[in-house]
Motif scaffolding. Structure first.
Motif, PDB file in Angstrom:
ATOM      1  N   ASP A 100       0.812  -1.215   0.000  1.00  0.00           N
ATOM      2  CA  ASP A 100       0.000   0.000   0.000  1.00  0.00           C
ATOM      3  C   ASP A 100       0.844   1.261   0.000  1.00  0.00           C
ATOM      4  O   ASP A 100       0.316   2.374  -0.202  1.00  0.00           O
ATOM      5  N   ARG A 128     -10.091  -6.038   5.025  1.00  0.00           N
ATOM      6  CA  ARG A 128      -9.500  -6.889   4.008  1.00  0.00           C
ATOM      7  C   ARG A 128      -7.983  -6.822   4.121  1.00  0.00           C
ATOM      8  O   ARG A 128      -7.406  -5.732   4.122  1.00  0.00           O
ATOM      9  N   LEU A 130      -4.192  -7.117   2.825  1.00  0.00           N
ATOM     10  CA  LEU A 130      -3.492  -6.903   1.560  1.00  0.00           C
ATOM     11  C   LEU A 130      -2.367  -7.927   1.412  1.00  0.00           C
ATOM     12  O   LEU A 130      -1.856  -8.462   2.402  1.00  0.00           O
ATOM     13  N   ARG A 133       4.311  -7.979   0.607  1.00  0.00           N
ATOM     14  CA  ARG A 133       5.359  -7.707  -0.384  1.00  0.00           C
ATOM     15  C   ARG A 133       6.608  -8.496  -0.016  1.00  0.00           C
ATOM     16  O   ARG A 133       7.109  -8.392   1.094  1.00  0.00           O
ATOM     17  N   ALA A 151       1.402  -4.768   4.814  1.00  0.00           N
ATOM     18  CA  ALA A 151       0.906  -3.393   4.799  1.00  0.00           C
ATOM     19  C   ALA A 151       0.758  -2.902   6.231  1.00  0.00           C
ATOM     20  O   ALA A 151       0.534  -3.693   7.160  1.00  0.00           O
ATOM     21  N   ASP A 154      -2.307  -3.863   8.230  1.00  0.00           N
ATOM     22  CA  ASP A 154      -2.268  -5.282   8.564  1.00  0.00           C
ATOM     23  C   ASP A 154      -1.353  -5.526   9.755  1.00  0.00           C
ATOM     24  O   ASP A 154      -1.656  -6.347  10.637  1.00  0.00           O
ATOM     25  N   ALA A 245      -4.027 -13.841   1.993  1.00  0.00           N
ATOM     26  CA  ALA A 245      -3.772 -12.560   1.326  1.00  0.00           C
ATOM     27  C   ALA A 245      -2.779 -12.713   0.189  1.00  0.00           C
ATOM     28  O   ALA A 245      -2.776 -11.928  -0.770  1.00  0.00           O
TER      29      ALA A 245
END
Length: 385
Positions: A100, A128, A130, A133, A151, A154, A245
């Motif tokens: 994000d 929700r 994410l 990464r 994120a 999260d 996720a």
């Protein structure tokens, strides 16, 4: 401690000591932290930071301690705005952002509104997760370790939920489990292992390595393990969202049935829950029912060392552990798992048989070496730098 024998053989720690040797936190003396570990039954630990536990969670903790089969059906209300705020402030200010692009400073600029929105989403089910990464960090052996960067929201939500779940699981986890637990550190694990070897007649060490643990654990089994204690399906749905996720790498999203991303806030707890049911409870039961001699156990996350008085016990445990892990989608690394003769008398025994010096093993970056100690008070042997 060494039965009055001067210059006796002992196991020597050939790196910096974890803590003052006079205050070792081995399973022998885990009562310092309220646990019994290697020498006693699988008693629950009493939090070292009990004073910091909010009253609501203290009631959860007491219920978890008193009713070991209790399933907690109402937990989400403990994920309050205040707990989310504390979770946010506990994050690293300069951590790399997730997919994000949200930074700590940016979220802080409108903190209360952001917390109110996140809280409402979590409580209503609209939250929700994410994708994580993925980036890689170098390992000492030249390979790369995958690291998941979640994120920011999260991270905040996961940390708050983990704090709630810790109130339950810190009453369940066994004394020889050290990794990523409140009030426990790598130094405590080192103290536990060093003192256990020093004070318990063990002659063999099983240095166990679980292959690709964080990537290989079964998400289905993890949820089933959590549901032994967590009956609040809103919490279970949050866990499923984090597990499903997915991972974003080079612009490609991948979602699997196995693994929990290394680096995410909730992964250490998930790992401990998984190994609590797969390994810890099983190993404790095996030690009580199957072992013919002394057995010591120290686990830090997926790094496991087990000491045995008898070689036969060690080999039976090794075979049984291999089978046990396979039942839950895990496997021992064939090249990194090994059994070695080790203990205070190992050097003398091997010398009598015309063998070389005992092998060494590494635990949490420290190298354990069998040798002779001359620097303990009275030249009685023990652990040295």
């Amino acid at each position: 401690m060494m039965n009055g024998r001067e210059k006796s053989d002992s196991a020597i720690l050939a790196m910096n000591p974890a803590n003052n040797a006079g205050n070792s936190a081995a399973e022998w003396v885990e009562r310092r932290a309220g646990t019994t570990g290697n020498t006693g039954p699988p008693n629950t630990r009493r939090a070292q930071d009990r004073a910091s536990v909010p009253q609501g969670l203290e009631r959860v903790r007491q219920a978890a301690r008193q009713r070991k089969k209790e399933r907690f059906t109402a937990l989400l209300h403990h994920v309050t705005i205040d707990r989310l705020r504390e979770s946010f402030h506990a994050l690293k200010r300069n951590a790399a952002p997730g997919v994000d692009g949200m930074t700590w400073r940016y979220f802080e600029a409108n903190l209360e509104d952001n917390l109110q929105r996140l809280h409402a989403q979590v409580q209503s089910g609209a939250y929700r997760a994410l994708p994580v990464r993925r980036q890689y960090i170098p390992k000492p052996d030249g390979k790369q370790r995958p690291l998941g960067i979640a994120a920011l929201e999260d991270k905040v939500a996961q940390r708050a939920v983990v704090e709630v779940l810790n109130a339950i699981y810190e009453e369940d986890f066994l004394g020889f489990s050290y990794g990523f637990r409140p009030g426990r550190s790598q130094h405590d694990a080192m103290d536990a292992l060093s003192t256990a070897i020093d004070r318990t007649p063990v002659n063999w060490i099983l240095d166990a390595d679980i292959r690709n643990f964080f990537d290989g654990l079964s998400q289905e089994w993890l949820v089933r393990f959590l549901e032994h204690r967590i009956g609040d399906q809103r919490i279970i749905r949050l866990v499923r969202k984090w597990l499903k996720a997915g991972v974003l790498e080079d612009g490609k999203l991948s979602v699997g049935e196995t693994g929990t991303p290394q680096g995410s806030v909730a992964s250490p707890l998930f790992a401990n829950v998984y190994l609590h049911y797969v390994f810890d409870l099983w190993a404790q039961r095996w030690r009580r029912r199957e072992a013919k001699g002394n057995v010591i156990i120290t686990r830090y996350a997926d790094d496991i060392v087990v000491g045995f008085e008898h070689e036969a016990d060690a080999r039976r445990f090794w075979d049984a552990m291999r089978t046990r892990l396979e039942e839950f989608s895990l496997a021992l690394h064939p090249d990194k798992t090994r059994l070695l003769e080790f203990g205070r008398g190992a050097a003398v025994r091997r010398k009598r048989r015309g063998l070389g010096r005992p092998e060494t093993f590494t635990f949490l970056g420290f190298i354990f070496i069998c040798g002779r100690s001359l620097n303990r008070p009275g030249n009685r042997g023990g652990w040295l730098v």
